[in-house]
Design a protein around this motif. Structure first.
Motif, PDB file in Angstrom:
ATOM      1  N   UNK A  83     135.715  34.987   7.691  1.00  0.00           N
ATOM      2  CA  UNK A  83     135.403  34.333   8.962  1.00  0.00           C
ATOM      3  C   UNK A  83     134.039  33.658   8.908  1.00  0.00           C
ATOM      4  N   UNK A  84     133.055  34.348   8.344  1.00  0.00           N
ATOM      5  CA  UNK A  84     131.697  33.793   8.266  1.00  0.00           C
ATOM      6  C   UNK A  84     131.669  32.554   7.375  1.00  0.00           C
ATOM      7  N   UNK A  85     132.319  32.654   6.207  1.00  0.00           N
ATOM      8  CA  UNK A  85     132.322  31.512   5.290  1.00  0.00           C
ATOM      9  C   UNK A  85     133.140  30.352   5.858  1.00  0.00           C
ATOM     10  N   UNK A  86     134.252  30.654   6.536  1.00  0.00           N
ATOM     11  CA  UNK A  86     135.052  29.593   7.160  1.00  0.00           C
ATOM     12  C   UNK A  86     134.242  28.883   8.241  1.00  0.00           C
ATOM     13  N   UNK A  87     133.512  29.662   9.027  1.00  0.00           N
ATOM     14  CA  UNK A  87     132.647  29.065  10.047  1.00  0.00           C
ATOM     15  C   UNK A  87     131.557  28.226   9.396  1.00  0.00           C
ATOM     16  N   UNK A  88     131.032  28.698   8.257  1.00  0.00           N
ATOM     17  CA  UNK A  88     130.015  27.935   7.539  1.00  0.00           C
ATOM     18  C   UNK A  88     130.573  26.603   7.053  1.00  0.00           C
ATOM     19  N   UNK A  89     131.815  26.622   6.558  1.00  0.00           N
ATOM     20  CA  UNK A  89     132.464  25.381   6.130  1.00  0.00           C
ATOM     21  C   UNK A  89     132.554  24.407   7.299  1.00  0.00           C
ATOM     22  N   UNK A  90     132.984  24.907   8.457  1.00  0.00           N
ATOM     23  CA  UNK A  90     133.143  24.056   9.635  1.00  0.00           C
ATOM     24  C   UNK A  90     131.811  23.461  10.078  1.00  0.00           C
ATOM     25  N   UNK A  91     130.806  24.302  10.241  1.00  0.00           N
ATOM     26  CA  UNK A  91     129.516  23.831  10.746  1.00  0.00           C
ATOM     27  C   UNK A  91     128.830  22.906   9.749  1.00  0.00           C
ATOM     28  N   UNK A  92     128.928  23.237   8.470  1.00  0.00           N
ATOM     29  CA  UNK A  92     128.304  22.420   7.432  1.00  0.00           C
ATOM     30  C   UNK A  92     128.974  21.051   7.363  1.00  0.00           C
ATOM     31  N   UNK A  93     130.306  21.042   7.423  1.00  0.00           N
ATOM     32  CA  UNK A  93     131.017  19.771   7.385  1.00  0.00           C
ATOM     33  C   UNK A  93     130.750  18.926   8.610  1.00  0.00           C
ATOM     34  N   UNK A  94     130.736  19.533   9.796  1.00  0.00           N
ATOM     35  CA  UNK A  94     130.459  18.776  11.022  1.00  0.00           C
ATOM     36  C   UNK A  94     129.035  18.241  11.022  1.00  0.00           C
ATOM     37  N   UNK A  95     128.088  19.038  10.522  1.00  0.00           N
ATOM     38  CA  UNK A  95     126.698  18.586  10.466  1.00  0.00           C
ATOM     39  C   UNK A  95     126.559  17.355   9.576  1.00  0.00           C
ATOM     40  N   UNK A  96     127.393  17.282   8.539  1.00  0.00           N
ATOM     41  CA  UNK A  96     127.292  16.149   7.612  1.00  0.00           C
ATOM     42  C   UNK A  96     127.765  14.840   8.234  1.00  0.00           C
ATOM     43  N   UNK A  97     128.721  14.924   9.180  1.00  0.00           N
ATOM     44  CA  UNK A  97     129.251  13.701   9.792  1.00  0.00           C
ATOM     45  C   UNK A  97     128.775  13.524  11.227  1.00  0.00           C
ATOM     46  N   UNK A  98     127.929  14.434  11.719  1.00  0.00           N
ATOM     47  CA  UNK A  98     127.459  14.370  13.102  1.00  0.00           C
ATOM     48  C   UNK A  98     126.614  13.116  13.318  1.00  0.00           C
ATOM     49  N   UNK A  99     126.926  12.321  14.333  1.00  0.00           N
ATOM     50  CA  UNK A  99     126.095  11.142  14.607  1.00  0.00           C
ATOM     51  C   UNK A  99     124.729  11.546  15.140  1.00  0.00           C
ATOM     52  N   UNK A 100     123.785  10.635  15.030  1.00  0.00           N
ATOM     53  CA  UNK A 100     122.428  10.906  15.504  1.00  0.00           C
ATOM     54  C   UNK A 100     122.412  11.012  17.029  1.00  0.00           C
ATOM     55  N   UNK A 101     121.621  11.940  17.530  1.00  0.00           N
ATOM     56  CA  UNK A 101     121.412  12.087  18.977  1.00  0.00           C
ATOM     57  C   UNK A 101     119.962  11.693  19.251  1.00  0.00           C
ATOM     58  N   UNK A 102     119.784  10.443  19.665  1.00  0.00           N
ATOM     59  CA  UNK A 102     118.414   9.936  19.798  1.00  0.00           C
ATOM     60  C   UNK A 102     117.762   9.847  18.422  1.00  0.00           C
ATOM     61  N   UNK A 103     116.615  10.494  18.289  1.00  0.00           N
ATOM     62  CA  UNK A 103     115.932  10.539  16.999  1.00  0.00           C
ATOM     63  C   UNK A 103     116.312  11.764  16.180  1.00  0.00           C
ATOM     64  N   UNK A 104     117.187  12.602  16.741  1.00  0.00           N
ATOM     65  CA  UNK A 104     117.546  13.842  16.059  1.00  0.00           C
ATOM     66  C   UNK A 104     118.784  13.628  15.194  1.00  0.00           C
ATOM     67  N   UNK A 105     118.728  14.019  13.946  1.00  0.00           N
ATOM     68  CA  UNK A 105     119.859  13.894  13.029  1.00  0.00           C
ATOM     69  C   UNK A 105     119.843  15.056  12.042  1.00  0.00           C
ATOM     70  N   UNK A 106     121.003  15.671  11.840  1.00  0.00           N
ATOM     71  CA  UNK A 106     121.128  16.745  10.851  1.00  0.00           C
ATOM     72  C   UNK A 106     121.591  16.163   9.518  1.00  0.00           C
ATOM     73  N   UNK A 107     122.708  15.442   9.525  1.00  0.00           N
ATOM     74  CA  UNK A 107     123.254  14.847   8.311  1.00  0.00           C
ATOM     75  C   UNK A 107     123.196  13.342   8.411  1.00  0.00           C
ATOM     76  N   UNK A 108     123.801  12.619   7.462  1.00  0.00           N
ATOM     77  CA  UNK A 108     124.478  13.160   6.290  1.00  0.00           C
ATOM     78  C   UNK A 108     123.493  13.676   5.239  1.00  0.00           C
ATOM     79  N   UNK A 109     123.936  14.690   4.509  1.00  0.00           N
ATOM     80  CA  UNK A 109     123.104  15.249   3.454  1.00  0.00           C
ATOM     81  C   UNK A 109     123.192  14.369   2.208  1.00  0.00           C
TER      82      UNK A 109
END
Length: 647
Positions: free
Chosen positions: A17-43
């Protein structure tokens, strides 16, 4: 089960469960659009691909561990999974170390890199075998073998010998364009992944049961009753899941017993559910993963794909309704109130729960119209769905359901990524050996002007490759081989890709290996082969419609399909399609107002064929035959009626 086994199983559950959640959050962070000046990804690309692949391998390994029952065979499989996972982690590290330097200087690949690439490939194919079955793994294995030995093959199949060591190392693993972590990996991560997570959350928020209850309520007074409800609920559910087997399992456990209780045979009950669930992959706006990849391959917006597939998808579900109507007549099933079908009547909360599906899907369509990317639209819908899900009391009572659905999405995608790895091997083999070009030359030499024969060959390849495989690998493999040849014969890229996409979807109900039909048969108690044959008959239009829009691209509505949109011509095409669907439905069930004789069946099938073909002359023949078939039937009815009156 011993207490130690229970504890270890619980530990595995939480780790997964933890690793599956990590896959989800890591993948979403990589394609997450910028919110103002804040951006996590793409890596950084090389780092992300390596680490994401490693995470997915760990999730799949834990899934195999959890399925182990302690027997010798399962212990051997678990040990092999652990060994291959260690090899894949080492391969991911090596990929990062070497591929990050390829832009700076030339790198000479040696035997070490070749064996690392082979280990990564073997691990991916092993996991494919355990998750998706033998066909996917064998396809990848054949790709590796052909890549290594192609220079020894005879005739047109012979390839240029550029060195086995470098060919395998670069094209299996270390290239950013081909191989396991190549361009297909990138497309799936950036485009398909957010939709898979959105589909998992849509399932997790609990609107599926509400859809089934509402569908049964709406269809309770039709002759088909629960069979029609199965088509409606599976169509709605399919827009969420995008998986034929997942759709069968999600809705079939309720619908199939009800269809049997209504008077239909077990094979027909399973066939209806399998055919309806398979159609979920062509039902906008989410559809299956292959549709998202198609948009990227063709170079059109995903909104264009949605518009193009809309009429064929609706026509397919209309054909399912028609097949059920005439099968009901043949069996003498009458219209009645299905109040005692065991499904509760929908409540106000059920209708409120539909907002959890239609509001996010509506937002996706609006954002696509405004020009946002598919991944951006799906992430925005996901962000809306989280607060909206609290409409459902079950989510308010247990908000952990949202986290569980994210874990389920990560687990589903990790399994899909192993299939993507296998098909990436095949794509690399085809690319480096030039098979698509050779296939196009061979096809052109066989048939200079026959688009029909080209389509039949492509359809056959798609069905064969799709046996037991997910739609995406089947679609990508056949698209790589056959579409260049189809385009040489005059098909526009979108039409050619849409044709292959439909047939790849249809492979889920095509015998002898029809995974959706087999899943339905396990619920209905019917025979797997019998159910798949019935499913192919019930869902026959999913095979016929692609040939129709290949010769009549106006059916796809959009200009990119290769036909200028003219309203009157489009309406005439829809009218022909509707009449053709009714003719096919009556012919295959062998019943209209009464039992049809063999000559009547043949006339109806021929009339439908002419109506589906292009050209005014074909239309005139089709209309004449259709009118003759109907008059023939009515004349026989009148004759029988007169005999009863006078007798």
């Amino acid at each position: 089960m011993s207490s130690l086994s229970v504890v270890s199983n619980r530990i595995l559950y939480w780790l997964m469960a933890i690793l599956s959640l990590a896959v989800t959050l890591y993948g979403l962070a990589n394609v997450m659009p910028a919110i103002g000046d804040f951006r996590i990804g793409p890596f950084e690309m090389v780092f992300f691909r390596a680490t994401f692949f490693a995470l997915c391998a760990l999730v799949v390994m834990l899934g195999i561990f959890r399925k182990s029952d302690g027997s010798l065979a399962h212990r051997v499989v678990s040990a092999m999974a652990a060994i291959f996972t260690l090899g894949m982690l080492w391969s991911a590290w090596s990929f990062y170390q070497i591929s990050s330097k390829l832009d700076e200087a030339m790198f000479l690949f040696g035997a070490r890199e070749m064996w690392i690439a082979l280990i990564a490939s073997a691990g991916a194919l092993f996991f494919c075998w355990r998750i998706w079955g033998v066909p996917v793994a064998l396809l990848g294995l054949f790709g590796i073998a052909y890549m290594a030995t192609g220079h020894h093959w005879p005739g047109m199949l012979q390839t240029i010998n550029t060195g086995v060591t470098e060919t395998l190392a670069q094209n299996l693993l270390y290239s950013l364009d081909s191989g396991i972590l190549g361009s297909t990996f990138s497309i799936v991560i950036t485009t398909v992944f957010p939709f898979i997570i959105l589909g998992a959350v849509l399932e997790g928020v609990g609107a599926g049961d509400s859809m089934i209850r509402i569908a049964f309520s709406w269809m309770r007074r039709t002759a088909g009753g629960p069979a029609h409800a199965a088509v409606l609920s599976s169509g709605l559910f399919g827009t969420v899941s995008g998986s034929a087997v997942g759709n069968v399992v999600g809705t079939g456990v309720v619908t199939i017993p009800m269809i049997k209780r209504r008077g239909f045979t077990p094979n027909f009950a399973g066939a209806v559910e399998a055919a309806a669930s398979t159609g979920g992959q062509i039902m906008p706006p989410i559809m299956g993963a292959a549709a998202l990849v198609m948009a990227d391959f063709v170079g059109v917006s995903y909104l264009t794909v949605i518009i193009a597939v809309l009429v064929p998808a609706i026509a397919y579900y209309a054909s399912l309704f028609a097949m059920i109507v005439f099968e009901s007549r043949r069996l003498g099933i009458r219209t009645g109130d299905e109040g005692d079908n065991g499904v509760e009547r929908p409540t106000r909360q059920d209708y409120l729960n539909l907002l959890l599906i239609f509001v996010p899907l509506g937002l996706i369509v609006v954002l696509l119209i405004t020009g946002l990317s598919p991944s951006g639209a799906s992430i925005s819908a996901l962000a809306l769905l989280f607060p909206l899900s609290f409409i459902n009391p079950a989510v308010r009572e247990k908000p952990i359901k949202l986290v569980q659905s994210l874990c389920a999405g990560g687990r589903t995608f990790s399994q899909l990524l192993m299939a993507i790895a296998a098909v990436s091997i095949v794509i690399s083999a085809l690319s480096v050996t030039g098979v698509p070009l050779k296939f196009g030359i061979l096809l052109s030499s066989l048939v200079t002007d026959s688009l029909m024969l080209s389509l039949v060959i492509a359809a056959f390849c798609c069905v064969v490759l799709g046996m037991g495989m997910p739609t995406l690998p089947a679609y990508v493999t056949v698209a790589t081989i056959a579409i260049p040849a189809m385009q040489q014969l005059g098909l526009e890229p979108l039409t050619a890709h849409m044709f292959v996409f439909f047939i790849a979807v249809a492979s889920a109900i095509t015998p002898p290996v029809a995974i959706a039909a087999f899943a339905a048969a396990s619920i209905s108690g019917g025979g797997p082969i019998g159910t798949s044959v019935q499913a192919s008959k019930v869902g026959v239009m999913i095979f016929a419609i692609p040939f129709t829009f290949a010769f009549n691209p106006l059916l796809l509505t959009v200009e990119q399909a290769g036909a200028e949109f003219v309203l009157l011509s489009w309406l005439w095409l829809l009218a022909k399609l509707l009449v053709g669907i009714l003719l096919v439905a009556t012919a295959l069930t062998g019943f209209d107002k009464r039992v049809l004789k063999i000559p009547e069946i043949l006339v109806r099938l021929v009339a439908a064929g002419f109506l589906f073909a292009p050209g005014m002359f074909m239309d005139q023949i089709g209309v004449a035959l259709a009118v003759a078939a109907v008059l023939w039937h009515r004349r026989a009815d009148c004759k029988m009626y007169c005999m009863k009156v006078t007798g």
